[in-house]
Each structure stands twice: as structure tokens, then as C-alpha cells.
Design a protein around this motif. Sequence first.
Motif, short mmCIF file in Angstrom:
data_model
loop_
_atom_site.label_atom_id
_atom_site.label_comp_id
_atom_site.label_asym_id
_atom_site.label_seq_id
_atom_site.Cartn_x
_atom_site.Cartn_y
_atom_site.Cartn_z
N ALA A 95 -3.51 -10.15 4.63
CA ALA A 95 -2.84 -9.04 5.33
C ALA A 95 -1.67 -8.60 4.46
N GLY A 96 -1.71 -7.34 4.00
CA GLY A 96 -0.74 -6.86 3.02
C GLY A 96 0.59 -6.46 3.63
N ALA A 97 1.53 -6.16 2.74
CA ALA A 97 2.90 -5.83 3.17
C ALA A 97 2.92 -4.59 4.05
N GLY A 98 3.63 -4.68 5.14
CA GLY A 98 3.70 -3.57 6.08
C GLY A 98 4.09 -4.07 7.45
N PRO A 99 3.81 -3.28 8.46
CA PRO A 99 4.28 -3.62 9.81
C PRO A 99 3.51 -4.75 10.49
N LEU A 100 2.38 -5.18 9.89
CA LEU A 100 1.56 -6.19 10.58
C LEU A 100 2.30 -7.49 10.81
N SER A 148 3.14 8.72 13.90
CA SER A 148 3.48 9.49 12.71
C SER A 148 2.32 9.57 11.73
N PHE A 149 1.27 8.84 11.98
CA PHE A 149 0.11 8.97 11.11
C PHE A 149 -0.71 10.18 11.54
N ALA A 150 -1.31 10.80 10.54
CA ALA A 150 -2.16 11.95 10.84
C ALA A 150 -3.24 11.52 11.84
N LEU A 171 7.39 -9.00 -5.52
CA LEU A 171 8.47 -8.13 -5.99
C LEU A 171 7.95 -6.70 -5.95
N HIS A 172 8.54 -5.94 -5.05
CA HIS A 172 8.11 -4.56 -4.85
C HIS A 172 9.08 -3.70 -5.65
N ILE A 173 8.82 -3.62 -6.94
CA ILE A 173 9.79 -2.94 -7.82
C ILE A 173 9.49 -1.45 -7.79
N VAL A 176 4.05 -9.35 -8.69
CA VAL A 176 4.72 -8.07 -8.92
C VAL A 176 3.80 -6.96 -8.44
N LYS A 177 4.31 -6.14 -7.53
CA LYS A 177 3.52 -5.01 -7.05
C LYS A 177 3.85 -3.80 -7.91
N LEU A 178 2.83 -3.26 -8.53
CA LEU A 178 3.05 -2.22 -9.54
C LEU A 178 2.63 -0.84 -9.05
N THR A 201 1.04 -0.06 -5.74
CA THR A 201 1.82 0.62 -4.72
C THR A 201 1.11 1.93 -4.36
N ARG A 202 1.12 2.27 -3.08
CA ARG A 202 0.48 3.53 -2.66
C ARG A 202 1.56 4.52 -2.25
N PHE A 203 1.61 5.63 -2.95
CA PHE A 203 2.59 6.64 -2.59
C PHE A 203 2.05 7.48 -1.44
N THR A 261 4.13 13.01 5.13
CA THR A 261 3.15 12.61 6.12
C THR A 261 2.82 11.14 5.85
N ARG A 262 2.47 10.44 6.89
CA ARG A 262 2.04 9.05 6.69
C ARG A 262 0.59 8.97 7.10
N ARG A 263 -0.24 8.75 6.13
CA ARG A 263 -1.68 8.78 6.36
C ARG A 263 -2.24 7.43 5.96
N SER A 319 -4.42 -3.90 -3.75
CA SER A 319 -3.87 -3.37 -2.50
C SER A 319 -4.08 -1.87 -2.52
N GLY A 320 -4.86 -1.37 -1.56
CA GLY A 320 -5.09 0.06 -1.48
C GLY A 320 -6.57 0.38 -1.43
N GLY A 321 -6.99 0.89 -0.28
CA GLY A 321 -8.37 1.36 -0.16
C GLY A 321 -9.40 0.28 0.11
N VAL A 322 -8.96 -0.92 0.49
CA VAL A 322 -9.93 -1.98 0.81
C VAL A 322 -10.20 -1.92 2.33
N THR A 372 -7.61 -9.53 -2.00
CA THR A 372 -7.57 -8.13 -1.58
C THR A 372 -6.63 -8.03 -0.39
N GLN A 373 -5.72 -7.08 -0.47
CA GLN A 373 -4.75 -6.93 0.62
C GLN A 373 -5.18 -5.78 1.53
N LEU A 374 -5.07 -6.03 2.82
CA LEU A 374 -5.50 -5.05 3.82
C LEU A 374 -4.31 -4.60 4.63
C1 LIG Z 1 3.20 1.64 7.77
C2 LIG Z 1 3.17 1.02 6.39
C3 LIG Z 1 4.27 0.29 5.95
C4 LIG Z 1 4.26 -0.28 4.68
N1 LIG Z 1 5.34 -1.01 4.26
C5 LIG Z 1 5.32 -1.60 3.03
C6 LIG Z 1 6.39 -2.40 2.58
O1 LIG Z 1 7.38 -2.62 3.30
N2 LIG Z 1 6.31 -2.95 1.33
C7 LIG Z 1 5.24 -2.74 0.52
O2 LIG Z 1 5.21 -3.27 -0.60
N3 LIG Z 1 4.20 -1.98 0.92
C8 LIG Z 1 4.21 -1.41 2.14
N4 LIG Z 1 3.15 -0.65 2.54
C9 LIG Z 1 2.04 -0.42 1.61
C10 LIG Z 1 0.92 -1.41 1.82
O3 LIG Z 1 1.34 -2.75 1.55
C11 LIG Z 1 -0.27 -1.11 0.92
O4 LIG Z 1 0.08 -1.28 -0.45
C12 LIG Z 1 -0.81 0.30 1.09
O5 LIG Z 1 -0.82 0.69 2.45
C13 LIG Z 1 -2.23 0.39 0.53
O6 LIG Z 1 -3.10 -0.50 1.22
P1 LIG Z 1 -4.14 0.04 2.36
O7 LIG Z 1 -5.01 1.03 1.68
O8 LIG Z 1 -4.85 -1.20 2.80
O9 LIG Z 1 -3.30 0.66 3.43
C14 LIG Z 1 3.14 -0.09 3.83
C15 LIG Z 1 2.03 0.63 4.29
C16 LIG Z 1 2.03 1.17 5.56
C17 LIG Z 1 0.80 1.93 6.01
#
Ligand SMILES: Cc1cc2nc3c(=O)[nH]c(=O)nc-3n(C[C@H](O)[C@H](O)[C@H](O)COP(=O)(O)O)c2cc1C
Length: 325
Positions: A18-23, A68-70, A132-134, A169-171, A197-199, A214-216, A244-247, A264-266
Motif C-alpha cells: 500500500a503506497g504513500a497516501g491517505p490509506l 475532490s477527485f474527478a 525519501l520523497h525528494i 528514494v522516490k524519484l 512520483t506522480r504529478f 484537479t486530483r484524478r 508506484s503509479g498505474g498498478v 509494486t505500490q498501490l
Molecule cells: C490522495 C493522494 C495522496 C498522496 N499522498 C502522497 C504522499 O503524501 N507522499 C507521496 O510520496 N506520495 C503520495 N501520493 C502519491 C502516491 O504514493 C502514488 O505515487 C501515486 O498516486 C501513483 O500511484 P497510483 O497510480 O497507484 O495512484 C498520494 C496520492 C494520492 C492519490
Amino acid sequence: MDLTTTYLGKRLPHPLVAGAGPLGDDLGVVRQLEDAGAAMIVLRSLFEEEITGEQIDALINVESYSDSFAEAGTFEPEPMTAIGPYEYLEHLRLVKGAVGIPVLGSLNGVTPGGWIDYARLLEQAGADGIELHIYHAATDMTMSAADVERQYVEIVKAVKRTVKIPIAVKLAPLFTAFAHFAKQLDDAGADGLVLFTRFQPIDIDVEEFEVLRTRRLSDSSELSMRLRGAAALSDRVRASIAISGGVHTGLDVIKATMAGANATQLVSTLLRHGPDRVRTMRLEIEAWMRDHEWSSLADMRGNMGVGRIADPAAYERTNFRLSLR
Ligand SMILES: Cc1cc2nc3c(=O)[nH]c(=O)nc-3n(C[C@H](O)[C@H](O)[C@H](O)COP(=O)(O)O)c2cc1C
């Protein structure tokens, strides 16, 4: 069927993290993730700079981030109400107490002292590792690409000198000489590289002169550039690789593994479907492996990677040329 993998020196039953985020904000959700079989959990990032109440609201969207997500999610963990350093460390302790799976902190520092101090605090609070989320805003006209890369490497070296737990290191996907840079981080002691990192997309409201953020949630189409990144590093760095991204599916995990990913991070798929998605994806992986007569993920790891190709540059060039036909 053997799905085991090693990420950041830790033996995991399978690569679904489970990847970085609100989970990780909600202890109930954290327990559900463990029950669904998540191999590891990464908490959201702790930001070094002082965060005002207003910024906190903007950052974690206290009302409801799914609004806030589409696309409205069906699943909504309770967000942390404050994310100052002390609250973060306390939350980390609580998460560690709630589950047995490894829990990583994520750190977004600003100053050299900040990276070091907070890394030490995360270790003391019980983190099993630190991501490290640089983040570098590429707007500084006085800083060259080499300066930026040097700064990253220095951060990694400084944190490695400070803590004993593994660091990843998250790039961002924007480094020109990506493989060379990744090798510098590897040599500096990074235990893992997280791609990428996902922009979030931005747009401009031309009537109101406003930047629209937008947050999608992602979809599997975002996996492609990560596969390319993992394949470029597979078998060529000591650090383990996470995508991390698109899994989103078991098949995405198979592709990530073939490209060379150890984990793989989700995030998006768990926000869309809930924690039980981990279990479903694991079943999808096993079904695919059974159908295609693979008995171990380790056997397929990196078999589409550049490390198995004699002349990677020529191979890339040929592919590029053919893609334009
Ligand atoms: C609501 C939300 C919050 C996130 N917060 C963080 C964060 O605090 N730190 C971080 O490194 N990535 C954060 N991310 C990015 C995710 O860790 C991940 O890299 C990105 O969403 C791509 O993975 P996914 O396609 O599985 O969503 C966040 C993503 C979302 C959707």
C-alpha cells in the motif's frame, strides 16, 4: 506458487504494497489492508516545513478528499486531522502497534538538518524504513541538472549515515540521464528506488486567471513509463526497485515484475475499490501464473529488463526508430 520477493532487504510474501497516501491515515483501514494481505504499508509524507492550519486543510482536504477527485471514490479512509511532526510520529507509533506488517514513513524534507533530524525521529518512532520523497521544483535558473542530482545524492548519504533502517528514494520521472543518476543514488547507499512520483495534472482557468489543480486517480496507462524506468535499472543496481503509479491489476504486477520491479505500490486502485483489492489482485496474479505455467515471480523478474540486453543503447535506439514508422 511462489510470489515472495525481497524489497528493502525485507522478505515479503508478495510484491503488493500500500503506497504513500491517505490509506495509512486511518487505523481501521490499516488493519483492513493487513487483513487483505498487503505486504507493507507506506504512510503519507511528513513535510518538514512548518505547515499552517490553512495549508493542512488544502493538503489533506479535511472535508472529503474523494469529493475532490474527478471520479468519486467509493472508499474513504478517515484522514489524519493534523500532520505536524509530532502528530505524524505519534500516528506512526499507533500504526506500528496496530499491525504486524512493515510500516514505512515517508519524508519530504527541505533543509539538510531537517532530512537528518526527521529521519532519526522516524526511526525512533519505529518505522521499518523511510521513503525519501525528494521534491525539486525545476524553476531555479541558477541550479544545473548536475547540482540537483548532487543534492539528491548528498541527502541520501546524510540519511544513510544517520539511520540504520533501510531507505528508499522516490524519484520524479524527469531526470535526463536517468540510469546514470539512479546508479549514483545506488552507490550512495539507497536501499530502494521508487519509480515514480506522480504529478497531478494542472490546468488554467482562463476566465478567472487561476491555476486549477484537479486530483484524478490513475489508471493502468500510467504504468508504461514506470516499466521503462524499471527495465532500465533491472539487474544493474543493488537497490531494490518499486513501481508506484498505474498498478491496478494482477497483470500490471506481472508486467512490473518482468520489467524488474521487486515491489509494486498501490494507491489509486485501493482508493477506488477499497483494501480488499489487494486480495483480488493477488488472486489475479496467481491465476495468470497458473495459466502461463510460471511457478515463481522471481523467475520472471527482470526478464524484460535492459540488464539482459547486450547493448541497451542500440536496442533503445532501434525501438525508437521503429516506433516512428
Ligand atoms: C490522495 C493522494 C495522496 C498522496 N499522498 C502522497 C504522499 O503524501 N507522499 C507521496 O510520496 N506520495 C503520495 N501520493 C502519491 C502516491 O504514493 C502514488 O505515487 C501515486 O498516486 C501513483 O500511484 P497510483 O497510480 O497507484 O495512484 C498520494 C496520492 C494520492 C492519490
